[in-house]
Motif scaffolding. Structure first.
Motif, PDB file in Angstrom:
ATOM      1  N   PHE A 356     -15.244  59.687  23.359  1.00  0.00           N
ATOM      2  CA  PHE A 356     -16.538  59.419  24.011  1.00  0.00           C
ATOM      3  C   PHE A 356     -17.613  60.355  23.475  1.00  0.00           C
ATOM      4  CE2 PHE A 356     -19.694  60.435  27.249  1.00  0.00           C
ATOM      5  CZ  PHE A 356     -20.209  59.173  27.511  1.00  0.00           C
ATOM      6  N   ALA A 357     -17.282  61.667  23.315  1.00  0.00           N
ATOM      7  CA  ALA A 357     -18.255  62.644  22.824  1.00  0.00           C
ATOM      8  C   ALA A 357     -18.722  62.274  21.415  1.00  0.00           C
ATOM      9  CB  ALA A 357     -17.644  64.033  22.851  1.00  0.00           C
ATOM     10  N   ARG A 358     -17.788  61.807  20.577  1.00  0.00           N
ATOM     11  CA  ARG A 358     -18.163  61.418  19.213  1.00  0.00           C
ATOM     12  C   ARG A 358     -19.119  60.229  19.211  1.00  0.00           C
ATOM     13  NH1 ARG A 358     -16.583  57.477  16.179  1.00  0.00           N
ATOM     14  NH2 ARG A 358     -14.831  56.948  17.554  1.00  0.00           N
ATOM     15  N   ARG A 359     -18.793  59.224  20.005  1.00  0.00           N
ATOM     16  CA  ARG A 359     -19.630  58.024  20.012  1.00  0.00           C
ATOM     17  C   ARG A 359     -20.989  58.319  20.650  1.00  0.00           C
ATOM     18  NH1 ARG A 359     -15.832  52.713  20.709  1.00  0.00           N
ATOM     19  NH2 ARG A 359     -17.821  51.778  20.055  1.00  0.00           N
ATOM     20  N   LEU A 360     -21.002  59.171  21.661  1.00  0.00           N
ATOM     21  CA  LEU A 360     -22.279  59.556  22.263  1.00  0.00           C
ATOM     22  C   LEU A 360     -23.126  60.325  21.254  1.00  0.00           C
ATOM     23  CD1 LEU A 360     -24.176  59.814  24.725  1.00  0.00           C
ATOM     24  CD2 LEU A 360     -22.916  61.894  25.365  1.00  0.00           C
ATOM     25  N   HIS A 361     -22.484  61.215  20.476  1.00  0.00           N
ATOM     26  CA  HIS A 361     -23.226  61.968  19.459  1.00  0.00           C
ATOM     27  C   HIS A 361     -23.841  61.021  18.443  1.00  0.00           C
ATOM     28  CE1 HIS A 361     -23.609  64.113  15.592  1.00  0.00           C
ATOM     29  NE2 HIS A 361     -24.023  65.124  16.364  1.00  0.00           N
ATOM     30  N   ASP A 362     -23.057  60.042  17.990  1.00  0.00           N
ATOM     31  CA  ASP A 362     -23.582  59.077  17.027  1.00  0.00           C
ATOM     32  C   ASP A 362     -24.746  58.295  17.617  1.00  0.00           C
ATOM     33  OD1 ASP A 362     -21.617  59.929  15.353  1.00  0.00           O
ATOM     34  OD2 ASP A 362     -20.282  58.204  15.676  1.00  0.00           O
ATOM     35  N   LEU A 363     -24.627  57.935  18.901  1.00  0.00           N
ATOM     36  CA  LEU A 363     -25.693  57.154  19.541  1.00  0.00           C
ATOM     37  C   LEU A 363     -26.967  57.990  19.646  1.00  0.00           C
ATOM     38  CD1 LEU A 363     -25.299  54.785  22.527  1.00  0.00           C
ATOM     39  CD2 LEU A 363     -27.004  56.595  22.684  1.00  0.00           C
ATOM     40  N   ARG A 364     -26.840  59.256  20.030  1.00  0.00           N
ATOM     41  CA  ARG A 364     -28.018  60.116  20.147  1.00  0.00           C
ATOM     42  C   ARG A 364     -28.672  60.335  18.782  1.00  0.00           C
ATOM     43  NH1 ARG A 364     -28.597  63.335  25.068  1.00  0.00           N
ATOM     44  NH2 ARG A 364     -30.017  64.593  23.796  1.00  0.00           N
ATOM     45  N   GLU A 365     -27.862  60.505  17.748  1.00  0.00           N
ATOM     46  CA  GLU A 365     -28.418  60.682  16.406  1.00  0.00           C
ATOM     47  C   GLU A 365     -29.160  59.422  15.961  1.00  0.00           C
ATOM     48  OE1 GLU A 365     -28.530  63.321  14.225  1.00  0.00           O
ATOM     49  OE2 GLU A 365     -27.984  64.409  16.048  1.00  0.00           O
ATOM     50  N   GLN A 366     -28.587  58.277  16.291  1.00  0.00           N
ATOM     51  CA  GLN A 366     -29.192  57.002  15.871  1.00  0.00           C
ATOM     52  C   GLN A 366     -30.541  56.770  16.546  1.00  0.00           C
ATOM     53  OE1 GLN A 366     -26.679  53.629  16.688  1.00  0.00           O
ATOM     54  NE2 GLN A 366     -28.210  52.137  16.009  1.00  0.00           N
ATOM     55  N   HIS A 367     -30.678  57.229  17.796  1.00  0.00           N
ATOM     56  CA  HIS A 367     -31.891  56.924  18.564  1.00  0.00           C
ATOM     57  C   HIS A 367     -32.676  58.190  18.903  1.00  0.00           C
ATOM     58  CE1 HIS A 367     -30.571  52.781  19.075  1.00  0.00           C
ATOM     59  NE2 HIS A 367     -29.372  53.232  19.443  1.00  0.00           N
ATOM     60  N   ARG A 368     -32.554  59.252  18.099  1.00  0.00           N
ATOM     61  CA  ARG A 368     -33.230  60.510  18.390  1.00  0.00           C
ATOM     62  C   ARG A 368     -34.746  60.372  18.379  1.00  0.00           C
ATOM     63  NH1 ARG A 368     -31.349  64.418  13.698  1.00  0.00           N
ATOM     64  NH2 ARG A 368     -32.550  65.863  15.005  1.00  0.00           N
ATOM     65  N   GLY A 369     -35.259  59.310  17.757  1.00  0.00           N
ATOM     66  CA  GLY A 369     -36.710  59.085  17.732  1.00  0.00           C
ATOM     67  C   GLY A 369     -37.237  58.408  18.987  1.00  0.00           C
ATOM     68  N   LYS A 370     -36.399  58.211  19.999  1.00  0.00           N
ATOM     69  CA  LYS A 370     -36.819  57.578  21.265  1.00  0.00           C
ATOM     70  C   LYS A 370     -36.822  58.654  22.354  1.00  0.00           C
ATOM     71  CE  LYS A 370     -34.891  53.012  20.146  1.00  0.00           C
ATOM     72  NZ  LYS A 370     -34.257  53.313  18.854  1.00  0.00           N
ATOM     73  N   PRO A 371     -37.938  59.370  22.538  1.00  0.00           N
ATOM     74  CA  PRO A 371     -37.963  60.501  23.485  1.00  0.00           C
ATOM     75  C   PRO A 371     -37.676  60.088  24.925  1.00  0.00           C
ATOM     76  CG  PRO A 371     -40.186  59.961  22.721  1.00  0.00           C
ATOM     77  CD  PRO A 371     -39.232  59.190  21.855  1.00  0.00           C
ATOM     78  N   SER A 372     -38.130  58.905  25.336  1.00  0.00           N
ATOM     79  CA  SER A 372     -37.883  58.462  26.710  1.00  0.00           C
ATOM     80  C   SER A 372     -36.391  58.287  26.959  1.00  0.00           C
ATOM     81  CB  SER A 372     -38.621  57.147  26.980  1.00  0.00           C
ATOM     82  OG  SER A 372     -38.356  56.690  28.290  1.00  0.00           O
ATOM     83  N   LEU A 373     -35.687  57.714  25.977  1.00  0.00           N
ATOM     84  CA  LEU A 373     -34.245  57.543  26.109  1.00  0.00           C
ATOM     85  C   LEU A 373     -33.539  58.898  26.082  1.00  0.00           C
ATOM     86  CD1 LEU A 373     -31.663  55.838  26.156  1.00  0.00           C
ATOM     87  CD2 LEU A 373     -31.789  55.738  23.649  1.00  0.00           C
ATOM     88  N   MET A 374     -33.963  59.781  25.162  1.00  0.00           N
ATOM     89  CA  MET A 374     -33.338  61.094  25.059  1.00  0.00           C
ATOM     90  C   MET A 374     -33.468  61.875  26.370  1.00  0.00           C
ATOM     91  SD  MET A 374     -31.904  61.331  22.083  1.00  0.00           S
ATOM     92  CE  MET A 374     -31.502  59.588  22.315  1.00  0.00           C
ATOM     93  N   ARG A 375     -34.637  61.789  26.975  1.00  0.00           N
ATOM     94  CA  ARG A 375     -34.853  62.498  28.240  1.00  0.00           C
ATOM     95  C   ARG A 375     -33.912  61.972  29.324  1.00  0.00           C
ATOM     96  NH1 ARG A 375     -39.712  61.564  28.506  1.00  0.00           N
ATOM     97  NH2 ARG A 375     -39.742  59.828  29.995  1.00  0.00           N
ATOM     98  N   ARG A 376     -33.746  60.661  29.380  1.00  0.00           N
ATOM     99  CA  ARG A 376     -32.847  60.072  30.373  1.00  0.00           C
ATOM    100  C   ARG A 376     -31.404  60.506  30.135  1.00  0.00           C
ATOM    101  NH1 ARG A 376     -37.090  56.528  30.349  1.00  0.00           N
ATOM    102  NH2 ARG A 376     -37.454  55.292  32.278  1.00  0.00           N
TER     103      ARG A 376
END
Length: 385
Positions: A356-376
């Motif tokens: 889960f941690a690996r897939r979450l890391h990949d997801l955050r890296e993929q969408h790091r340009g979305k500040p609203s999502l990152m904050r959530r």
């Protein structure tokens, strides 16, 4: 802090005369006044009249309340329909007083909270909620009087300086039937007088079933035929154009299903009633806690079932997360975060938190340009640290 006082009077049995209207108008220049009604509200100052004298002389009902907690209801009834001896057992200081004047019985229900309680700016009442109590009382229904006695008992329970011997020596008045099924006006009176509902439940255990409101006309006719002629004439006048309270009260008292207070049930002391109310309150609390525990168990079972289903379709759930994020809107972002939190529990249960941690890391890296999502994600604790 703004003060508020409400005064209302109503003439029910007869309208005020012209001279009486002039007398009342002299008491207030701002009140709404008619031959049957008087209403005034005060945000400063006080009413110049004497409420007690106005009810003794002119009006059949009076309502008063103030936003610091004081409440008062006065009712006037003919003593031929409700004699003072019927009301006196229920009278108790500061809750109910009664007296007679010019062929009328006057009942003064009161509640006072002038001891530093919070001011109430929301609650309001009108006299229309209580005037039917007169009809109930004159028909022999004494539940309103017993409610006033319970109001006093509620107040005693809150006092710290009442001698315990006073509780033990104070015995309840006769218990009317129907305390467990109050009428609308009686429930309004219970609320008006701040009666503890647990105390009312305990008191109702010694009360019989409420009398039927329907009149058995055959039984009524047979009873009327047995009356002396002079009583028939008097009751006929009272009954026109429909059976009046005096006729119904006498018929109910003579019938098997009478609404008269029980004289065979042992009368309880104030201490016994308060102890019973304490038991009712504890049982009510226990039932509430049990209901909450059962609701939590049901919620947990539903959540476990949801996680079981999610575990069987984990890859589809991850795809659903990607689709939700791809919509680039606040609502779908929130739904994606909720789904990710559930997926974290699924992987923890399966013993694969690293995946889960690996897939979450990949997801955050993929969408790091979305500040609203990152904050959530960060607020929800969905981080890779």
């Amino acid at each position: 802090m703004s003060e508020y006082q409400y005064y209302e009077f109503q003439a029910i049995d007869r309208p005020l005369t012209k001279d009486e209207l002039e007398q009342v108008r002299a008491l207030s220049s701002r009140a709404r006044i008619s031959s049957t009604h008087f209403v005034n509200e005060y945000h400063y100052g006080n009413f110049r009249g004497d409420e007690r004298k106005l009810v003794e002389q002119l009006y059949d009902a009076h309502l008063y309340f103030a936003n610091w907690g004081s409440r008062r209801l006065m009712l006037r009834l003919p003593t031929t329909l409700l004699p003072a001896r019927s009301a006196e057992p229920y009278c108790v200081e500061d809750a109910l007083t009664c007296w007679t004047r010019n062929g009328h019985l006057l009942l003064d229900f009161a509640y006072s909270a002038e001891d530093g309680g919070e001011w109430d700016f929301e609650t309001s009442f009108t006299l229309a909620s209580f005037t039917t109590l007169r009809t109930e009382l004159t028909a022999g229904d004494l539940r309103p009087l017993y409610l006033a006695w319970l109001s006093a008992l509620t107040g005693w329970e809150l006092e710290e300086d009442v001698n315990e011997d006073e509780y033990t020596s104070t015995v309840e008045p006769p218990v009317p039937a129907g305390l467990a099924q109050l009428t609308g006006p009686q429930q309004a009176l219970a609320d008006f007088l701040y009666i503890d509902p647990h105390l009312l439940t305990a008191a109702a255990r010694a009360s019989g079933a409420a009398p039927s409101q329907a009149v058995d006309k055959d039984a009524l006719a047979a009873w009327i035929r047995a009356l002396p002629q002079r009583e028939k004439d008097a009751l006929l006048l009272d009954a026109a154009p429909q059976p009046g309270p005096a006729l119904l009260a006498r018929h109910r008292a003579a019938s098997h299903g009478t609404a008269e207070p029980s004289t065979t049930t042992r009368r309880r002391s104030a201490a016994e009633l308060l102890d019973a109310a304490h038991e009712v309150r504890n049982e009510h609390t226990r039932q509430q806690e049990q209901a909450r525990a059962e609701a939590r168990r049901a919620e947990q079972l539903a959540h476990e079932s949801h996680l079981d289903h999610l575990a069987e379709n984990a890859e589809q759930a991850w795809q659903d997360v990607a689709n939700l994020i791809g919509q680039k809107q606040p609502g779908p972002y929130d739904a994606a975060v909720t789904l990710l939190k559930d997926l974290r529990e699924v992987h923890d249960r399966a013993g694969t938190p690293e995946e889960f941690a690996r897939r979450l890391h990949d997801l955050r890296e993929q969408h790091r340009g979305k500040p609203s999502l990152m904050r959530r994600l960060t607020d929800a604790g969905l981080t890779t640290r």
